[in-house]
Design an enzyme around this catalytic site. Structure first.
Site, mmCIF file in Angstrom:
data_model
loop_
_atom_site.group_PDB
_atom_site.id
_atom_site.type_symbol
_atom_site.label_atom_id
_atom_site.label_comp_id
_atom_site.label_asym_id
_atom_site.label_seq_id
_atom_site.Cartn_x
_atom_site.Cartn_y
_atom_site.Cartn_z
ATOM 1 N N MET A 107 72.096 22.366 -43.511
ATOM 2 C CA MET A 107 70.977 22.475 -44.443
ATOM 3 C C MET A 107 70.159 23.698 -44.054
ATOM 4 O O MET A 107 69.746 23.840 -42.902
ATOM 5 C CB MET A 107 70.118 21.201 -44.402
ATOM 6 C CG MET A 107 70.818 19.972 -44.964
ATOM 7 S SD MET A 107 69.798 18.471 -44.862
ATOM 8 C CE MET A 107 70.042 18.030 -43.125
ATOM 9 N N ALA A 108 69.942 24.582 -45.026
ATOM 10 C CA ALA A 108 69.243 25.833 -44.763
ATOM 11 C C ALA A 108 67.848 25.577 -44.215
ATOM 12 O O ALA A 108 67.084 24.777 -44.761
ATOM 13 C CB ALA A 108 69.149 26.663 -46.045
ATOM 14 N N GLN A 164 79.457 26.457 -40.973
ATOM 15 C CA GLN A 164 79.857 26.476 -42.380
ATOM 16 C C GLN A 164 79.764 27.903 -42.897
ATOM 17 O O GLN A 164 78.770 28.589 -42.693
ATOM 18 C CB GLN A 164 78.992 25.563 -43.238
ATOM 19 C CG GLN A 164 79.556 25.460 -44.662
ATOM 20 C CD GLN A 164 78.759 24.538 -45.558
ATOM 21 O OE1 GLN A 164 77.673 24.876 -45.967
ATOM 22 N NE2 GLN A 164 79.316 23.380 -45.873
ATOM 23 N N CYS A 176 77.610 24.262 -52.950
ATOM 24 C CA CYS A 176 76.199 24.602 -53.115
ATOM 25 C C CYS A 176 75.825 24.674 -54.596
ATOM 26 O O CYS A 176 76.479 25.371 -55.369
ATOM 27 C CB CYS A 176 75.897 25.934 -52.436
ATOM 28 S SG CYS A 176 74.164 26.420 -52.561
ATOM 29 N N GLY A 214 76.875 11.774 -49.846
ATOM 30 C CA GLY A 214 76.001 11.403 -50.949
ATOM 31 C C GLY A 214 75.451 10.004 -50.804
ATOM 32 O O GLY A 214 76.205 9.036 -50.757
ATOM 33 N N ASP A 215 74.126 9.897 -50.699
ATOM 34 C CA ASP A 215 73.411 8.622 -50.652
ATOM 35 C C ASP A 215 73.708 7.794 -49.403
ATOM 36 O O ASP A 215 73.734 6.563 -49.457
ATOM 37 C CB ASP A 215 73.704 7.789 -51.907
ATOM 38 C CG ASP A 215 73.175 8.447 -53.170
ATOM 39 O OD1 ASP A 215 72.465 9.463 -53.055
ATOM 40 O OD2 ASP A 215 73.480 7.956 -54.277
ATOM 41 N N GLY A 261 73.366 14.383 -44.888
ATOM 42 C CA GLY A 261 72.441 15.491 -45.066
ATOM 43 C C GLY A 261 71.017 15.004 -45.083
ATOM 44 O O GLY A 261 70.403 14.757 -44.051
ATOM 45 N N ARG A 262 70.458 14.818 -46.293
ATOM 46 C CA ARG A 262 69.041 14.496 -46.439
ATOM 47 C C ARG A 262 68.630 13.210 -45.750
ATOM 48 O O ARG A 262 67.462 13.030 -45.396
ATOM 49 C CB ARG A 262 68.685 14.437 -47.924
ATOM 50 C CG ARG A 262 68.818 15.771 -48.649
ATOM 51 C CD ARG A 262 68.613 15.598 -50.150
ATOM 52 N NE ARG A 262 69.644 14.759 -50.745
ATOM 53 C CZ ARG A 262 69.472 13.979 -51.797
ATOM 54 N NH1 ARG A 262 68.295 13.925 -52.386
ATOM 55 N NH2 ARG A 262 70.465 13.259 -52.282
#
Length: 378
Positions: free
Chosen positions: A23-24, A76, A107, A211-212, A234-235
Site C-alpha cells: 500500500m503506497a 511489488q 491497481c 478482499g474483505d 490490505g486495508r
C-alpha cells in the site's frame, strides 16, 4: 478440509499463508517490520515502477529500503513494457537480493489505468503474457518466484481474471492473487469470493484471495469457501498490525488471543513511530505516524482535542506526552470488528482507459509508454 499452515511459492516457503498487500505510503520498511513482529507471513514492499528502477530514479530507489530484520525481501513491481519489467526484475534479484517479486495488474487508480497499467492491462492478453514471461525469465537464474496480483476485470462487462490465471500459469508464474472486485468498483461494495473459487478451480498454481479480510475469521472463511492457498491482506490491517498475530494463530489452529486494550494499542503506536524514526529520521518519522493515528484510535473514546494534537505531533517526546493522556484500561471497541477500514469510495461509472483500449484484446508488442515517475500504489 484442514487449513494450510504454510504457503509455497516456487522455492520459497512462507510459514503462514498470509501476504501483506503493498500500500503506497503505508507498507514501508518500518510498517513491514512492525507487522512481522506480530506474526509470520510475506510482507511486500510498496509498489515500485520498473522504468524508474531501470533508469535509476532516486525516489524509486529510496522506496527500496529494507529493515535489518527483513530476511525475506518481497517487492511489488509495476510496469507496462515487457523489456523494462524484465530488466527491473533482474536488478531486484541481482542488486537488492529480493526473494519474491509480485507484478501489479490490479491497481484501480485512474492515472494508472488511463495509461493502460494496473487493472487495465490484463485486457491485453498478449501483452500480459509478454510481461510475465520477461519477468519469470529474468528471475529464474536467481530462483526467485514471480507472482501476479489482479482484479476480476475492468468492469462486469470486461472480465479478465480467468484468462489472467491461465496466462499466469502458462508463463511460469508461481501464484496469482485475485482481488474479488473489478477496477470500476475500486474499493466499494463487497468482494466477490465466488470469483476467487472459480479461479482456484481453473488453474493448478496457487491462488491467493484478496478482499474483505477484516478479521482472522474472515481469512479462514475465505480459504474454506474458495479453496484459496492463502490470503492477501490490505486495508484490514490499517491501525491493527496485530491482525497478523491473529492470522498466524488462526492458520496454526491456536486459540484467538484477547483484543488489545488502549494501553496495548498505545504501546504499538509508540513502536510504530520508533521504527519510522529509525528509518527516516525523527522529523519525517513523526510526520509519517500522523496518518496512522486515526486508524489506531478508530472507535476509542479519545477526545477531539487530543486527536488533533496527535495529528500534529513533531517529536517522539511530544508523542509520549500525548499518548500518556490515553486511558490504558479502555477495552477495544468491539463495534469496529468486521468493519471496513481505510478508503472505500464509490464505484466508477467509467474506468479511465487509453483511447480504443477495449477494441483489441491482444496488445502484444503494443509498446505502451511507461512513466518512470508514475505514482506507486494500488
Amino acid at each position: 478440509m484442514p487449513l494450510a499452515s504454510s504457503l509455497t511459492l516456487g522455492g520459497l516457503t512462507v510459514e503462514t499463508p498470509v501476504v501483506l498487500a503493498p500500500m503506497a505510503g503505508i507498507t514501508n520498511a518500518a510498517y513491514r517490520r512492525l507487522c512481522a513482529e506480530q506474526g509470520a507471513g510475506l510482507y511486500v514492499c510498496e509498489m515500485i515502477t520498473s522504468r524508474g528502477l531501470v533508469e535509476g530514479d532516486e525516489h524509486t530507489k529510496d522506496m527500496l529500503v529494507f529493515d535489518e530484520a527483513e530476511t525475506v525481501r518481497s517487492v511489488q513491481l509495476y510496469g507496462t513494457d515487457p523489456v523494462y519489467v524484465g530488466k527491473a526484475a533482474e536488478i531486484l534479484c541481482a542488486e537488492y537480493g529480493v526473494a519474491h517479486i509480485d507484478l501489479n495488474f490490479g491497481c484501480p487508480v485512474p492515472k494508472v489505468t488511463r495509461k493502460g497499467g494496473g487493472g487495465a492491462l490484463p485486457w491485453k492478453r498478449g501483452l500480459l503474457a509478454e510481461i510475465l514471461e520477461h519477468a519469470v525469465k529474468a528471475a529464474a537464474p536467481y530462483d526467485v518466484p514471480v507472482t501476479m496480483k489482479t482484479r476480476k476485470g475492468i468492469d462486469d462487462d470486461h472480465l479478465t481474471y480467468l484468462d489472467a490465471g491461465r496466462i499466469a500459469q502458462e508463463s511460469g508464474a508461481a501464484a496469482i492473487a485475485l482481488h474479488g472486485r473489478t477496477v470500476s468498483q475500486a474499493y466499494s461494495g463487497v468482494a466477490d469470493w465466488d470469483a476467487i473459487a472459480e479461479l482456484v478451480a481453473s488453474v493448478d498454481i496457487p491462488v491467493l484471495g484478496n478482499g474483505d479480510v477484516w478479521e482472522a475469521a474472515d481469512a479462514v472463511r475465505m480459504v474454506e469457501q474458495t479453496g484459496a492457498a492463502g490470503v492477501v491482506v490490505g486495508r484490514g490491517c490499517l491501525g491493527r498490525p496485530w491482525l497478523f498475530r491473529d492470522l498466524a494463530d488462526a492458520f496454526a489452529g491456536r486459540a484467538t488471543q484477547a483484543l488489545p486494550t488502549l494501553g496495548e494499542v498505545r504501546t504499538t503506536m509508540r513502536r510504530h513511530a520508533e521504527l519510522l524514526c529509525q528509518h527516516m529520521g525523527e522529523e519525517r518519522g513523526c510526520k509519517e505516524i500522523r496518518k496512522h493515528i486515526s486508524w489506531y484510535l478508530k472507535g476509542f473514546r479519545a477526545g477531539g482535542e487530543l486527536r488533533r494534537s496527535l495529528a500534529l505531533v513533531d517529536s517522539l517526546a511530544a508523542l509520549d506526552r500525548l499518548l500518556e493522556q490515553l486511558d490504558p484500561g479502555e477495552p477495544f471497541p468491539v463495534s469496529e470488528l468486521g468493519a471496513p477500514r481505510g478508503r472505500q469510495g464509490s464505484p466508477r461509472h467509467r474506468v479511465a482507459l487509453p483511447e480504443g483500449w477495449l477494441e483489441d484484446a491482444d496488445g502484444r508488442g503494443c509498446g505502451i509508454t511507461e512513466d518512470a515517475s508514475e505514482a506507486s500504489g494500488g
